[in-house]
Design a protein around this motif. Structure first.
Motif, PDB file in Angstrom:
ATOM      1  N   ARG A 225       0.837  -1.192   0.000  1.00  0.00           N
ATOM      2  CA  ARG A 225       0.000   0.000   0.000  1.00  0.00           C
ATOM      3  C   ARG A 225       0.870   1.239   0.000  1.00  0.00           C
ATOM      4  O   ARG A 225       1.951   1.278   0.592  1.00  0.00           O
ATOM      5  CB  ARG A 225      -0.906  -0.011   1.234  1.00  0.00           C
ATOM      6  N   GLN A 226       0.388   2.268  -0.655  1.00  0.00           N
ATOM      7  CA  GLN A 226       1.098   3.536  -0.729  1.00  0.00           C
ATOM      8  C   GLN A 226       0.410   4.535   0.195  1.00  0.00           C
ATOM      9  O   GLN A 226      -0.737   4.909  -0.025  1.00  0.00           O
ATOM     10  CB  GLN A 226       1.097   4.062  -2.167  1.00  0.00           C
ATOM     11  N   LEU A 227       1.099   4.921   1.240  1.00  0.00           N
ATOM     12  CA  LEU A 227       0.582   5.930   2.159  1.00  0.00           C
ATOM     13  C   LEU A 227       1.326   7.238   1.897  1.00  0.00           C
ATOM     14  O   LEU A 227       2.541   7.316   2.086  1.00  0.00           O
ATOM     15  CB  LEU A 227       0.765   5.496   3.609  1.00  0.00           C
ATOM     16  N   ILE A 228       0.595   8.247   1.461  1.00  0.00           N
ATOM     17  CA  ILE A 228       1.173   9.550   1.145  1.00  0.00           C
ATOM     18  C   ILE A 228       0.666  10.545   2.181  1.00  0.00           C
ATOM     19  O   ILE A 228      -0.548  10.701   2.358  1.00  0.00           O
ATOM     20  CB  ILE A 228       0.781   9.994  -0.274  1.00  0.00           C
ATOM     21  N   VAL A 229       1.594  11.185   2.866  1.00  0.00           N
ATOM     22  CA  VAL A 229       1.244  12.156   3.906  1.00  0.00           C
ATOM     23  C   VAL A 229       1.710  13.536   3.458  1.00  0.00           C
ATOM     24  O   VAL A 229       2.909  13.751   3.223  1.00  0.00           O
ATOM     25  CB  VAL A 229       1.891  11.796   5.260  1.00  0.00           C
ATOM     26  N   LEU A 230       0.772  14.452   3.308  1.00  0.00           N
ATOM     27  CA  LEU A 230       1.081  15.831   2.952  1.00  0.00           C
ATOM     28  C   LEU A 230       1.126  16.678   4.216  1.00  0.00           C
ATOM     29  O   LEU A 230       0.155  16.738   4.969  1.00  0.00           O
ATOM     30  CB  LEU A 230       0.018  16.387   1.991  1.00  0.00           C
ATOM     31  N   ASP A 231       2.265  17.299   4.435  1.00  0.00           N
ATOM     32  CA  ASP A 231       2.425  18.193   5.578  1.00  0.00           C
ATOM     33  C   ASP A 231       1.739  19.527   5.250  1.00  0.00           C
ATOM     34  O   ASP A 231       2.164  20.256   4.360  1.00  0.00           O
ATOM     35  CB  ASP A 231       3.915  18.407   5.843  1.00  0.00           C
ATOM     36  N   THR A 232       0.666  19.816   5.972  1.00  0.00           N
ATOM     37  CA  THR A 232      -0.058  21.068   5.741  1.00  0.00           C
ATOM     38  C   THR A 232       0.282  22.133   6.778  1.00  0.00           C
ATOM     39  O   THR A 232      -0.373  23.175   6.834  1.00  0.00           O
ATOM     40  CB  THR A 232      -1.581  20.820   5.759  1.00  0.00           C
ATOM     41  N   GLY A 233       1.280  21.854   7.597  1.00  0.00           N
ATOM     42  CA  GLY A 233       1.699  22.855   8.574  1.00  0.00           C
ATOM     43  C   GLY A 233       2.264  24.094   7.901  1.00  0.00           C
ATOM     44  O   GLY A 233       2.789  24.040   6.781  1.00  0.00           O
ATOM     45  N   SER A 234       2.189  25.215   8.583  1.00  0.00           N
ATOM     46  CA  SER A 234       2.657  26.480   8.010  1.00  0.00           C
ATOM     47  C   SER A 234       4.168  26.648   8.132  1.00  0.00           C
ATOM     48  O   SER A 234       4.801  27.288   7.288  1.00  0.00           O
ATOM     49  CB  SER A 234       1.956  27.652   8.709  1.00  0.00           C
ATOM     50  N   THR A 235       4.771  26.070   9.166  1.00  0.00           N
ATOM     51  CA  THR A 235       6.189  26.299   9.436  1.00  0.00           C
ATOM     52  C   THR A 235       7.121  25.832   8.321  1.00  0.00           C
ATOM     53  O   THR A 235       8.065  26.551   7.968  1.00  0.00           O
ATOM     54  CB  THR A 235       6.585  25.618  10.761  1.00  0.00           C
ATOM     55  N   PRO A 236       6.916  24.655   7.700  1.00  0.00           N
ATOM     56  CA  PRO A 236       7.882  24.178   6.699  1.00  0.00           C
ATOM     57  C   PRO A 236       7.913  24.999   5.417  1.00  0.00           C
ATOM     58  O   PRO A 236       8.873  24.889   4.648  1.00  0.00           O
ATOM     59  CB  PRO A 236       7.420  22.741   6.411  1.00  0.00           C
ATOM     60  N   TYR A 237       6.898  25.800   5.170  1.00  0.00           N
ATOM     61  CA  TYR A 237       6.810  26.509   3.894  1.00  0.00           C
ATOM     62  C   TYR A 237       6.965  28.012   4.120  1.00  0.00           C
ATOM     63  O   TYR A 237       6.073  28.661   4.699  1.00  0.00           O
ATOM     64  CB  TYR A 237       5.463  26.230   3.220  1.00  0.00           C
ATOM     65  N   PRO A 238       8.079  28.600   3.674  1.00  0.00           N
ATOM     66  CA  PRO A 238       8.278  30.040   3.887  1.00  0.00           C
ATOM     67  C   PRO A 238       7.281  30.904   3.119  1.00  0.00           C
ATOM     68  O   PRO A 238       6.952  32.006   3.546  1.00  0.00           O
ATOM     69  CB  PRO A 238       9.715  30.266   3.390  1.00  0.00           C
TER      70      PRO A 238
END
Length: 378
Positions: A225-238
């Motif tokens: 199975r392919q588990l894809i997790v998208l980080d939607t936190g604000s900190t990682p993206y300037p």
């Protein structure tokens, strides 16, 4: 409703009459009354509206960024009076598009096509079209809404990504589960015969022993199975742009899994999950940044790990600090593979790659796809 010309005519009529009365100048009053008469004639012209039927189609209703959605409007004059030229206005995401429908004689129709301004990803609720027409002097304008609302989804742009499937059973005799899809060749169990089953799969020995017709239950063997997790936190993206690029990478991984016929599950650090490429893309068309990042990743994937079926984990994020890198290394033993996709600026100094984790970083989704495919396919 007054047009610009109508507003000017109204001001002229008022000013001329007032000035003529004040100056005792009958000619000015006459000109003012003539202007007022033109406005009355325009109003009388618009009293009787043409009888029109309007059919609007939008195709496709689901597009990718960079693709165009086309609207087709068919207007038919079903009345006995000729229809004047019409102005059709579409409002999409705050942008207005206006097209002209030529004059229609009684019983005739006209079809016009025009692109819709849906360049950015999102879910667009398109209200009914506004049909408007004016008098011959363009002094007054009358409009009415026609048709119903439509919804158009603009999916994130996707890139061709190579899939990593090593480490899980993919042969015909691989592990099976009762929930696996039918149509394969892997034997799972015996079950009672049902109308429509292939009679060649009847198990005659079991049928003789039980007195009930039994058949072999064959399914598609389990695959990683392919588990894809998208980080939607604000900190990682300037900036918002890096988050948009991350969404495109997540969408590309979803499409790659679907193209390889691998079971797929998309999750975000905000706690949302989808289990097919279609619903994942629809969700990704509206996903937004949140306050929750990778800190809760362990709890987020706890229920996914299974002894009977391998899981390949892919994390899509931006900047990863030492704490997050340590977290990924601690999860490595629980998955077939752990992949890390980072969307960072070109001048960002990357920390040491977590041991056992396939990590690729790039400033854009397009460059990420190039680097990923070069690494995986070499």
């Amino acid at each position: 409703m007054l047009t610009r010309s109508g507003a000017g005519m109204t001001a002229a009529a008022t000013g001329l009459v007032a000035l003529g009365v004040w100056a005792d100048y009958p000619e000015l009053v006459t000109l003012g009354l003539a202007a007022a008469g033109a406005l009355l004639l325009a109003a009388a012209w618009l009293v009787v509206s043409p009888k029109l039927t309007v059919v609007r189609e939008v195709r496709p209703r689901r597009v990718f960024e960079g693709s165009a959605a086309q609207a087709t409007l068919t207007v038919t004059n079903v009345g006995k009076r000729d229809s004047p030229p019409l102005m059709v206005t579409e409002t999409v995401g705050g942008d207005r598009t206006t097209v002209t429908v030529p004059a229609l004689t009684a019983g005739h129709r006209c079809t016009v096509s025009y692109p819709l301004p849906v360049a950015r990803r999102g879910r667009y609720l398109i209200p009914p079209v506004e049909l408007g027409h004016s008098d011959p002097l363009r002094l007054l304008h009358r409009g009415r809404a026609s048709g119903g609302e439509l919804v158009v989804h603009v999916y994130p742009r996707v890139h061709l990504l190579a899939s990593i499937t090593a480490g899980g059973p993919q042969d015909a005799e691989g592990q099976t589960t009762s929930s696996a899809p039918l149509g394969g060749v892997a034997f799972h169990s015996l079950r009672e015969y049902a109308p429509g089953d292939d009679w060649r799969r009847i198990h005659w020995g079991a049928t003789a022993r039980t007195g009930t017709v039994m058949t072999r239950h064959v399914v598609v063997p389990d695959e990683p199975r392919q588990l894809i997790v998208l980080d939607t936190g604000s900190t990682p993206y300037p900036t918002t742009q890096f988050f948009e690029e991350a969404v495109r990478v997540a969408a590309s991984f979803c499409v790659a899994a679907e193209r390889s016929s691998l079971p797929l599950q998309l999750r975000t650090t905000a706690g949302v999950e989808r289990e097919s490429s279609g619903t994942a893309l629809e969700f990704l068309s509206t996903v937004e940044r949140s306050d929750r990042g990778l800190v809760g990743l362990t709890d987020l994937v706890r229920d996914v790990v299974s002894d009977s079926q391998g899981v390949a984990l892919t994390i899509v994020t931006g900047r990863v600090d030492a704490e997050a890198a340590q977290l990924l290394m601690s999860l490595r033993s629980r998955f077939l593979s752990v992949n890390l996709a980072q969307l960072v600026s070109a001048d960002f100094t990357l920390p040491a790659r977590p041991r056992g984790v396939l990590a690729v970083a790039a400033p854009s989704s397009e460059q990420f796809a190039t680097r990923w495919n070069r690494l995986v396919l070499r």
